[in-house]
Write an enzyme that holds these catalytic residues in place. Sequence first.
Site, PDB file in Angstrom:
ATOM      1  N   LYS A  35       0.646  -1.082   0.252  1.00  0.00           N
ATOM      2  CA  LYS A  35      -0.268   0.550  -0.217  1.00  0.00           C
ATOM      3  C   LYS A  35       1.191   1.203  -0.201  1.00  0.00           C
ATOM      4  O   LYS A  35       0.717   2.246  -0.935  1.00  0.00           O
ATOM      5  CB  LYS A  35      -0.609   0.383   1.195  1.00  0.00           C
ATOM      6  CG  LYS A  35      -2.519   0.906   1.428  1.00  0.00           C
ATOM      7  CD  LYS A  35      -2.984   0.843   2.502  1.00  0.00           C
ATOM      8  CE  LYS A  35      -4.108   0.340   2.418  1.00  0.00           C
ATOM      9  NZ  LYS A  35      -5.026  -0.025   3.663  1.00  0.00           N
ATOM     10  N   GLU A 152     -13.368  10.042  13.601  1.00  0.00           N
ATOM     11  CA  GLU A 152     -13.502  10.254  12.521  1.00  0.00           C
ATOM     12  C   GLU A 152     -15.719  10.061  12.581  1.00  0.00           C
ATOM     13  O   GLU A 152     -16.321   9.008  12.805  1.00  0.00           O
ATOM     14  CB  GLU A 152     -12.606   9.954  11.416  1.00  0.00           C
ATOM     15  CG  GLU A 152     -13.758  10.438   9.971  1.00  0.00           C
ATOM     16  CD  GLU A 152     -13.185  11.997  10.388  1.00  0.00           C
ATOM     17  OE1 GLU A 152     -12.129  12.349  10.160  1.00  0.00           O
ATOM     18  OE2 GLU A 152     -13.987  11.925   9.559  1.00  0.00           O
ATOM     19  N   CYS A 262     -18.184  -0.374   9.163  1.00  0.00           N
ATOM     20  CA  CYS A 262     -19.118   0.799  10.533  1.00  0.00           C
ATOM     21  C   CYS A 262     -20.058  -0.146  11.400  1.00  0.00           C
ATOM     22  O   CYS A 262     -19.753  -0.016  11.912  1.00  0.00           O
ATOM     23  CB  CYS A 262     -18.533   2.302  10.584  1.00  0.00           C
ATOM     24  SG  CYS A 262     -17.460   2.972   9.386  1.00  0.00           S
TER      25      CYS A 262
HETATM   26  P1  NAD Z   1      -9.119   0.216   6.949  1.00  0.00           P
HETATM   27  O1  NAD Z   1      -8.922  -1.280   7.769  1.00  0.00           O
HETATM   28  O2  NAD Z   1      -9.150   0.906   6.142  1.00  0.00           O
HETATM   29  O3  NAD Z   1      -7.680   1.207   6.983  1.00  0.00           O
HETATM   30  C1  NAD Z   1      -6.107   0.689   8.938  1.00  0.00           C
HETATM   31  C2  NAD Z   1      -5.228   0.840   7.756  1.00  0.00           C
HETATM   32  O4  NAD Z   1      -3.899   0.323   9.214  1.00  0.00           O
HETATM   33  C3  NAD Z   1      -4.429  -0.687   7.060  1.00  0.00           C
HETATM   34  O5  NAD Z   1      -3.958   0.152   5.832  1.00  0.00           O
HETATM   35  C4  NAD Z   1      -3.769  -1.328   7.909  1.00  0.00           C
HETATM   36  O6  NAD Z   1      -3.242  -1.980   7.056  1.00  0.00           O
HETATM   37  C5  NAD Z   1      -3.189  -0.587   8.530  1.00  0.00           C
HETATM   38  N1  NAD Z   1      -2.677  -0.689   9.866  1.00  0.00           N
HETATM   39  C6  NAD Z   1      -2.985  -1.744  10.350  1.00  0.00           C
HETATM   40  N2  NAD Z   1      -2.346  -1.809  11.454  1.00  0.00           N
HETATM   41  C7  NAD Z   1      -1.444  -0.841  11.365  1.00  0.00           C
HETATM   42  C8  NAD Z   1       0.075  -0.371  12.761  1.00  0.00           C
HETATM   43  N3  NAD Z   1       0.407  -1.565  13.665  1.00  0.00           N
HETATM   44  N4  NAD Z   1       0.594   0.568  11.793  1.00  0.00           N
HETATM   45  C9  NAD Z   1       0.236   0.992  10.552  1.00  0.00           C
HETATM   46  N5  NAD Z   1      -0.709   0.525  10.408  1.00  0.00           N
HETATM   47  C10 NAD Z   1      -1.462  -0.230  10.680  1.00  0.00           C
HETATM   48  O7  NAD Z   1      -9.922   1.341   8.281  1.00  0.00           O
HETATM   49  P2  NAD Z   1     -10.811   2.243   8.492  1.00  0.00           P
HETATM   50  O8  NAD Z   1     -12.245   1.998   7.631  1.00  0.00           O
HETATM   51  O9  NAD Z   1      -9.668   3.583   7.289  1.00  0.00           O
HETATM   52  O10 NAD Z   1     -11.293   2.355   9.974  1.00  0.00           O
HETATM   53  C11 NAD Z   1     -10.481   2.980  10.764  1.00  0.00           C
HETATM   54  C12 NAD Z   1     -10.589   3.389  12.116  1.00  0.00           C
HETATM   55  O11 NAD Z   1     -11.629   4.430  11.275  1.00  0.00           O
HETATM   56  C13 NAD Z   1     -11.753   1.785  12.167  1.00  0.00           C
HETATM   57  O12 NAD Z   1     -11.978   1.779  14.236  1.00  0.00           O
HETATM   58  C14 NAD Z   1     -13.351   2.498  11.621  1.00  0.00           C
HETATM   59  O13 NAD Z   1     -14.285   2.098  12.777  1.00  0.00           O
HETATM   60  C15 NAD Z   1     -12.549   4.236  11.671  1.00  0.00           C
HETATM   61  N6  NAD Z   1     -14.323   4.933  11.112  1.00  0.00           N
HETATM   62  C16 NAD Z   1     -14.300   4.683   9.594  1.00  0.00           C
HETATM   63  C17 NAD Z   1     -14.447   5.440   8.843  1.00  0.00           C
HETATM   64  C18 NAD Z   1     -15.348   4.840   7.340  1.00  0.00           C
HETATM   65  O14 NAD Z   1     -16.169   5.121   6.460  1.00  0.00           O
HETATM   66  N7  NAD Z   1     -14.241   3.627   6.968  1.00  0.00           N
HETATM   67  C19 NAD Z   1     -15.387   6.200   9.293  1.00  0.00           C
HETATM   68  C20 NAD Z   1     -15.244   6.769  10.354  1.00  0.00           C
HETATM   69  C21 NAD Z   1     -15.035   6.027  11.174  1.00  0.00           C
END
Ligand code: NAD
Length: 437
Positions: A35, A152, A262
Amino acid sequence: MHIVIIGTGYVGLVTGACFSDLGHNVSCLDIDKQKIATLQKGISPIFEPGLEELIQKGIYSNRLRFIHEHDDSSLSADLFFMCLPTPSGKDGDCDLSYLTKACQDLAPRLHTGYRIIVNKSTVPVGTAEMVKAILSEGIKKDVSFDVVSNPEFLKEGKAIEDFMHPDRIIIGTENQKPKDIMQELYKSFSDTPTIFMDAASAEMTKYAANAMLACRISFMNELAHLAEKFGANIKKIKLGIGLDKRIGSQFLEAGLGYGGSCFPKDIKAINYMAQKEGLFSPILQAIDTTNRNQVPLFVDKIIKTIGSAEKLKGLKIAILGLAFKAFTDDIRESKSLELINELSKLGCELSLFDPVAMENTKQLFDNHPSITFSENEYACVENSDALVLVTEWPQFKVLDFNKIMQKMKKAYLFDGRNFLDKNKLKEMGFYYYGIGN
Ligand code: NAD
């Protein structure tokens, strides 16, 4: 300000790209090397309108970079945004292992000065305290820090717009220093209400918002079943109640239910939190139960319409829409996947199409004996016995349904989002079935 984003997924990438566009110096860190390599070339690994342009602008201006491990520069940042996955654990609890790991990894590397660890992931009440404890254990004596909860609220598909023009900004901390710094960070959002509160309330606000939105969807889905029984129409009811200013018209669409990364996990997590404390929360439980019933009830409708489960065997069903909603390639907890699994079990031949979520879906079903991926909508319906619409992509609304009708073997149309023009389609000769519509 110098910001590090830890976790460069949907939330982290948008947050990083937007902060860099606002003039901050941002390093986005992710453990996924592939990525990071893609991002370093200025290519977005996810489909999100406007995101790739912002990434390229950030890289070009030298304010945005992508790394897969900490370096001297990232470790000197003022703020560390935790944008890590918080999926469901096996009992519906929130799995905090990614956040724990990232904090344990960061703490011993920090040296001298004052840092703010900002949690943007959706996490149970008490997580800020947990993060504080993990950091205190690993951090060197000459480093001071605060933990802030800054949930967020962006929506995939409109993430940039939502981040740049949020309805509100929630900042959970009771200490003055992080309050001042967070206010400075968000100073270009001066028209946006910024609400300061304790971290526990900030953490709970995020769950409350998602539970309220999901509740509206499940509520309308229940009403849709009643409407169908009584010969009323849920779309008209929606109009009728949505114009009441106390109610408002958003999140009142009946359909196959909510999906995505979510709502499903967050509703399970808040239920788990309540149950763990022995609290009685029937409304929270019902949101999930109703949502889980939507696909089975829809499959029942298909079976009854066709005649029997036996008769479905070998029929070709075209499925339009794989993403959990329009304008995203995200298929996590998508209702399409649920439907594909159910119809496959019944022996249907499935042909699938989505404007942007094909690649993600292929990774799950490639080489499946009864699933094919089509080039476009018209190829998808070729020789099909029924068409099922699952995702409300605007391009599906303006299809040439005469051409669709000619290509289909039988004109059964199941609209899982009440999205298409029922009357027009019926006039054309389709057997149209919606949900309470
Ligand atoms: P995602 O799975 O798209 O992204 C998470 C990223 O974290 C991945 O790229 C993964 O490789 C990386 N990761 C994992 N462990 C790691 C580490 N130790 N160090 C560095 N990187 C690491 O998740 P997302 O959809 O962005 O959601 C993230 C958070 O935000 C969640 O708690 C979710 O509930 C919340 N959230 C998501 C949304 C949405 O629309 N997707 C909206 C609001 C809140």
